[in-house]
Scaffold this active site. Structure first.
Site, PDB file in Angstrom:
ATOM      1  NE  ARG A  31     -34.146  19.772 -16.625  1.00 60.24           N
ATOM      2  CZ  ARG A  31     -34.160  20.548 -17.695  1.00 60.24           C
ATOM      3  NH1 ARG A  31     -35.106  21.490 -17.819  1.00 60.24           N
ATOM      4  NH2 ARG A  31     -33.253  20.415 -18.634  1.00 60.24           N
ATOM      5  CB  VAL A  84     -36.160  26.707  -8.922  1.00 63.48           C
ATOM      6  CG1 VAL A  84     -35.485  27.290  -7.678  1.00 63.48           C
ATOM      7  CG2 VAL A  84     -37.540  27.343  -9.133  1.00 63.48           C
ATOM      8  CG  ASP A 122     -57.594  21.648  -7.018  1.00 69.10           C
ATOM      9  OD1 ASP A 122     -57.920  20.568  -7.516  1.00 69.10           O
ATOM     10  OD2 ASP A 122     -57.248  21.771  -5.823  1.00 69.10           O
ATOM     11  CG  HIS A 140     -55.837  10.844  -4.861  1.00 72.94           C
ATOM     12  ND1 HIS A 140     -57.004  10.599  -4.168  1.00 72.94           N
ATOM     13  CD2 HIS A 140     -55.230  11.874  -4.219  1.00 72.94           C
ATOM     14  CE1 HIS A 140     -57.086  11.432  -3.150  1.00 72.94           C
ATOM     15  NE2 HIS A 140     -56.033  12.218  -3.153  1.00 72.94           N
TER      16      HIS A 140
HETATM   17  O1  F6P Z   1     -55.656  20.373  -4.218  1.00 70.58           O
HETATM   18  C1  F6P Z   1     -55.496  19.230  -4.971  1.00 70.58           C
HETATM   19  C2  F6P Z   1     -56.488  18.177  -4.573  1.00 70.58           C
HETATM   20  O2  F6P Z   1     -56.257  17.034  -5.364  1.00 70.58           O
HETATM   21  C3  F6P Z   1     -57.947  18.586  -4.657  1.00 70.58           C
HETATM   22  O3  F6P Z   1     -58.454  18.524  -5.950  1.00 70.58           O
HETATM   23  C4  F6P Z   1     -58.587  17.603  -3.714  1.00 70.58           C
HETATM   24  O4  F6P Z   1     -59.774  18.125  -3.167  1.00 70.58           O
HETATM   25  C5  F6P Z   1     -57.539  17.415  -2.656  1.00 70.58           C
HETATM   26  O5  F6P Z   1     -56.308  17.828  -3.217  1.00 70.58           O
HETATM   27  C6  F6P Z   1     -57.384  16.011  -2.149  1.00 70.58           C
HETATM   28  O6  F6P Z   1     -56.471  16.029  -1.106  1.00 70.58           O
HETATM   29  P1  F6P Z   1     -55.751  14.740  -0.512  1.00 70.58           P
HETATM   30  O7  F6P Z   1     -54.800  14.214  -1.527  1.00 70.58           O
HETATM   31  O8  F6P Z   1     -55.079  15.250   0.699  1.00 70.58           O
HETATM   32  O9  F6P Z   1     -56.839  13.742  -0.245  1.00 70.58           O
END
Ligand code: F6P
Length: 320
Positions: free
Chosen positions: A22, A24, A128, A251
């Protein structure tokens, strides 16, 4: 003066990327620069999936996690032939410069394009917090909030049942999410790439906490890719007076409405990216250092040593 810029998000998505898109878009448009959204990272450059952005394209997105433009990982982007194909597509679309929001792999792509004549600016977008050249990355604060909220819940049930919760958090070989979560949640142990891992010492420490310190529960925060937390939980049950339970946050750490801190950081960084491109600068990445928005050449940033967190590990030890 640059007339049309592209913007893309690449690698793992991170909450706050939408605020960066947004910023940018709005700031470029307000300066008379056209903006093209590239879908799905570098893959979109290769496939030519472009979207002309107007101010309404980025309305109502700041409170949404993920990235409006979609993201992808494209390891093949290292190949020169692929880069050339992307440049052809960008030229056809009239894109003269590009903002790349992503991790260090995405920065390398941005540097390669800059060396081929398309000015690119990298913004650090990843949960990360593992990008050199900045104290914090876009998405880290929101992921940390998610970790803290969940570990607080685990504390409740762990202390009711004299359990040891072994919680795996993300971080991709950077221990910041684990360390900050451990401090904020008052965990008993943190295991990260920086601390190293020794199974016997971990079990010994947990026996001490249960038998000598008489702790009712123990929270152990563990960075991903270090050990098998499910196997460790079984060993804790067998070898200590705690009953071990493993939780892999996974996730969920990547989603959720971004914190105000991430939205602010992303907006400030997006502004800097557009300013740099309007000055004709490419091959730089934007960071925040001591709360100031900064920029430096990408190759300089990538060559920098990893940020030291010694003072925070020391703090953790003094708090246990
Ligand atoms: O770089 C972000 C990240 O969530 C890392 O913490 C993790 O190791 C990786 O991506 C997981 O990747 P993917 O979503 O491709 O499984």
């Amino acid at each position: 003066m640059v007339r049309k810029i592209g913007v893309l998000t690449s690698g793992g998505d991170a909450p706050g990327m939408n605020s960066a898109i947004r910023a940018v878009t709005r700031i470029a448009l307000n300066n008379g620069v056209e903006v093209v959204g590239v879908h799905n990272g570098y893959k979109g450059l290769l496939e030519g999936t472009f979207e002309a952005m107007d101010r309404h394209s980025v309305s109502d997105i700041q409170d949404r996690g993920g990235t409006k433009l979609g993201s992808a990982r494209l390891p093949e982007f290292r190949e020169e032939a692929i880069q050339n194909e992307c440049i052809k597509n960008m030229k056809r679309e009239g894109i003269e410069a590009l903002v790349v929001i992503g991790g260090d792999g995405s920065y390398r792509g941005a540097l390669a394009l800059t060396q081929k004549g398309i000015n690119c600016i990298g913004l650090p977008g990843t949960i990360d917090n593992d990008i050199p050249g900045t104290d914090f990355t876009i998405g880290f604060d929101t992921a940390l909030r998610t970790c803290v909220e969940n570990v607080d819940k685990l504390r409740d049930t762990s202390s009711s049942h004299h359990r040891c919760s072994l919680v795996e958090v993300m971080g991709n070989r950077c221990g910041d999410l684990a360390l900050y979560t451990a401090i904020a949640c008052g965990a008993e142990m943190v295991i990260s790439p920086e601390t190293g891992y020794n199974e016997l010492e971990t079990l010994e420490r947990l026996r001490y906490l249960s038998d000598a310190v008489r702790k009712n529960h123990a929270l152990v925060i563990i960075s991903e890719k270090i050990c098998d937390v499910n196997a460790l939980a079984k060993k804790v049950s067998l070898n200590t007076n705690f009953s071990g339970r493993a939780t892999v946050l996974g996730h969920i750490q990547r989603g959720g409405t971004p914190t105000a801190t991430d939205r602010m950081l992303a907006s400030r960084m997006g502004e800097k990216a557009v300013d740099l491109l309007m000055e004709g600068i490419g091959g730089h990445c934007v960071g925040i250092i001591d709360n100031e928005i900064t920029s430096m050449p990408i190759d300089e940033a990538l060559g920098r040593p990893k940020k030291s967190r010694k003072h925070l590990y020391r703090l953790f030890d003094r708090l246990v």
